[in-house]
Design a protein around this motif. Structure first.
Motif, PDB file in Angstrom:
ATOM      1  N   THR A 105       5.899  -3.735   5.350  1.00 15.28           N
ATOM      2  CA  THR A 105       6.333  -4.837   4.499  1.00 15.28           C
ATOM      3  C   THR A 105       6.495  -4.326   3.071  1.00 15.28           C
ATOM      4  O   THR A 105       6.146  -3.181   2.754  1.00 15.28           O
ATOM      5  N   ASP A 128       4.001 -10.600  15.056  1.00 15.76           N
ATOM      6  CA  ASP A 128       5.394 -10.982  15.298  1.00 15.76           C
ATOM      7  C   ASP A 128       5.477 -12.076  16.364  1.00 15.76           C
ATOM      8  O   ASP A 128       6.254 -13.031  16.237  1.00 15.76           O
ATOM      9  N   ALA A 171       4.448 -13.421   8.995  1.00 14.38           N
ATOM     10  CA  ALA A 171       5.072 -12.395   8.158  1.00 14.38           C
ATOM     11  C   ALA A 171       4.242 -11.116   8.222  1.00 14.38           C
ATOM     12  O   ALA A 171       3.027 -11.155   8.433  1.00 14.38           O
ATOM     13  N   ARG A 172       4.887  -9.981   8.008  1.00 15.78           N
ATOM     14  CA  ARG A 172       4.172  -8.714   8.033  1.00 15.78           C
ATOM     15  C   ARG A 172       3.195  -8.571   6.852  1.00 15.78           C
ATOM     16  O   ARG A 172       2.248  -7.803   6.938  1.00 15.78           O
ATOM     17  N   ALA A 186       7.073 -15.727   8.914  1.00 13.90           N
ATOM     18  CA  ALA A 186       8.119 -14.702   8.922  1.00 13.90           C
ATOM     19  C   ALA A 186       9.393 -15.123   8.202  1.00 13.90           C
ATOM     20  O   ALA A 186      10.122 -14.287   7.665  1.00 13.90           O
ATOM     21  N   ASP A 187       9.689 -16.431   8.170  1.00 15.52           N
ATOM     22  CA  ASP A 187      10.936 -16.883   7.551  1.00 15.52           C
ATOM     23  C   ASP A 187      10.806 -17.133   6.056  1.00 15.52           C
ATOM     24  O   ASP A 187      11.748 -17.635   5.422  1.00 15.52           O
ATOM     25  N   ASN A 209       9.274  -8.839   3.235  1.00 17.65           N
ATOM     26  CA  ASN A 209      10.085  -7.762   3.805  1.00 17.65           C
ATOM     27  C   ASN A 209       9.516  -7.295   5.147  1.00 17.65           C
ATOM     28  O   ASN A 209       8.315  -7.287   5.365  1.00 17.65           O
ATOM     29  N   ALA A 210      10.407  -6.902   6.043  1.00 13.27           N
ATOM     30  CA  ALA A 210      10.058  -6.324   7.340  1.00 13.27           C
ATOM     31  C   ALA A 210      11.318  -5.679   7.892  1.00 13.27           C
ATOM     32  O   ALA A 210      12.428  -6.054   7.505  1.00 13.27           O
ATOM     33  N   GLU A 237      14.545  -5.090  10.003  1.00 11.98           N
ATOM     34  CA  GLU A 237      15.453  -6.174  10.409  1.00 11.98           C
ATOM     35  C   GLU A 237      15.204  -6.657  11.833  1.00 11.98           C
ATOM     36  O   GLU A 237      15.124  -7.870  12.088  1.00 11.98           O
ATOM     37  N   HIS A 250      11.949  -8.566  11.961  1.00 12.97           N
ATOM     38  CA  HIS A 250      12.059  -9.832  11.251  1.00 12.97           C
ATOM     39  C   HIS A 250      12.778 -10.885  12.104  1.00 12.97           C
ATOM     40  O   HIS A 250      12.323 -12.036  12.208  1.00 12.97           O
TER      41      HIS A 250
END
Length: 510
Positions: free
Chosen positions: A189, A394, A399-400, A465-466, A484-485, A487, A490
């Motif tokens: 991330t 995930d 989120a990471r 995650a979003d 961030n992660a 693609e 994500h």
């Protein structure tokens, strides 16, 4: 069927735990029975890697497989390692510019006996933020506060706990920290995404710790207060540096770098150049060769105060190599354990039973603390659990940076509790107090994981995650920046989140 190919199997329980037992045994020997002829974690890690590789080969893997396992984990930490090289430059530049000496000087100037603990905690946190190192914070202003605390008649264990709390807060909030960069790297991330997530747990606990330190300070006996101790340290600083308030501007530059979300490497280098420029403006002139030497090998400070000289002789790119070597070996060991099947054997069944955010956070933390205690280093407390649980985050649509935050909440903050870990041993030698004595007073380190687990079980303080965030009041709103992660990861995590929302298992945005 190709009979030339060996069947790959999971290790049995003994085989799985053998590399860990080897590490534990060697670490206990090194930190307790080697008479300080050797006090690093590096050689036990190398032996652990060898034993883990042998176990992997016995289970059907090739040597190439084992090397690939190490390289895969190292690849995620390369940016963190590059940043660490430049952090050494930063510490040197802040030393020769007078920024860190000025922090100590003005910090001692505003201390009062009753507010020594909360103010001291804040000042240590600022130094930790400035240099990105809890070790440097305790090794400079932390040592000074241990001396002052004795003059105030405060229990040294309480003073040490205060210094540890402040140092680790600054470390966690700093984009210059080695563990901060490592956690972001292994979780894949963004660095500032990770720092943002860390603030959500460490920030409230820090405020709570300041309240506790204020209560302890107001109830302390100040009859033995000796103001000459602080005055002696200040005199030594003023005799060797041109101290003025402008020297605090480089600290504001670091804050600005954080706010503007400048990427890690450029952000550190901006701060390095600021420190060098301030050293040329406010301190004695140096040639280009002298500046290069200080940045590479570290400064040599002579104030006439033996304690202060040792405390300020920090920094330099060379000084970082000890930590970088340790990170490389620690992450490689984690990669070996993952590849040979140790991690899956020991924790695979636990992972399969996790079906809630709170359970996942708790499992990650327990694994991190297990790695701290048995593998004897905070880098392993971060690096080993990351590949074990990342896909589970995930699956739950997290989120990471939720993973990176959780790794640090326990893996970093509780590593100092054990005197046989690298950081526990360092802090014990630096502050002169056993972790078993100071840890009950290191309120930030002690309470942070507890706070994070409780809020996660309550469905609060969660990063999705979003880019959504569920706050302490249970409201879920979109943040300005999506964590961030990679693609592919994500997209999968977002699809899982949408699925769980449709099933009523994740909160909707309100």
């Amino acid at each position: 069927m190709d009979k030339s190919k060996k069947t790959v199997r999971l290790p049995n329980l003994f085989e799985a735990i053998l590399p860990v037992l080897t590490m534990v045994g060697l670490m206990i020997y090194v930190f307790n029975f080697s008479d300080r002829t050797y006090d690093g974690a590096h050689m036990p890690l190398i032996i652990g890697i060898i034993v883990g590789s042998i176990v992997g080969i016995m289970c059907g893997h090739t040597w190439s497989d084992m090397v690939a396992g190490m390289i895969q984990r190292l690849d995620a930490t390369l940016e963190a390692i590059l940043i660490l090289l430049t952090v050494g430059l930063l510490i040197s530049s802040f030393m020769i510019s007078g920024t860190i000496p000025a922090l100590i000087y003005y910090g001692l100037d505003i201390l009062t006996p009753k507010l020594f603990l909360p103010v001291g905690c804040l000042l240590v946190a600022v130094v930790g933020l400035a240099c990105g190192s809890s070790w440097t914070a305790t090794g400079t202003i932390g040592i000074a506060f241990m001396t002052i605390g004795q003059g105030l008649g405060i229990n040294p264990a309480i003073t040490a706990g205060m210094a540890i709390s402040g140092a680790y807060v600054g470390d966690k909030f700093s984009p210059l920290s080695d563990t901060t960069n490592l956690a972001a790297g292994v979780a894949q991330t963004g660095l500032f995404d990770h720092v943002t997530a860390m603030v959500s747990t460490t920030g409230p606990v820090f405020l709570l710790a300041l309240i506790f330190y204020t209560i302890l300070g107001l109830g302390s006996n100040i009859g033995t207060y000796d103001p000459t101790i602080a005055k002696g340290i200040q005199d030594a600083i003023i005799g060797s540096f041109n101290i003025n308030p402008f020297l605090l501007i480089p600290i504001l530059v670091i804050v600005a770098v954080c706010i503007l979300r400048v990427p890690g490497l450029p952000g550190v280098m901006i701060s390095v150049f600021t420190g060098v420029i301030f050293s040329l403006i406010f301190q004695e002139p140096r040639s280009l060769g002298e500046i290069f030497s200080v940045l590479h090998y570290g400064p040599s400070v002579e104030t006439g105060n033996e304690f202060l000289d040792a405390a300020l002789a920090k920094g330099g790119m060379d000084h970082q190599m000890w930590t970088i070597n340790l990170i490389i070996l620690a992450v490689s060991f984690g990669g070996i354990l993952e590849k040979c099947g140790t991690i899956e054997k020991l924790f695979g069944n636990l992972k399969k039973r996790i079906n809630s955010v709170g359970g996942l956070v708790l499992a990650t933390m327990l694994t991190s603390i297990f790695c701290d205690a048995t593998m004897c280093d905070q880098f392993l407390g971060i690096g080993v659990p990351a590949p074990l649980y990342d896909d589970k985050y995930d699956d739950l649509g997290l989120a990471r940076n939720m993973l990176s935050r959780t790794l640090e909440d326990a893996g970093t903050l509780w590593a100092v509790m054990f005197p046989w870990t690298a950081c526990g041993a360092y802090q014990m030698r630096t502050l002169g107090i056993s972790p078993f004595k100071f840890f009950p007073f290191a309120f930030v380190n002690l309470l942070n994981p507890i706070y994070a687990v409780i809020t996660a079980y309550l469905g609060r303080n969660i990063f999705w995650a979003d880019g959504a965030y569920t706050n302490l009041f249970g409201k879920t709103k979109m943040l300005k920046n999506v964590p961030n992660a990679p693609e592919k990861i994500h997209k999968y995590a977002v699809s899982q989140l949408e699925k769980r929302r449709a099933e009523g298992k994740a909160p909707s945005i309100r």
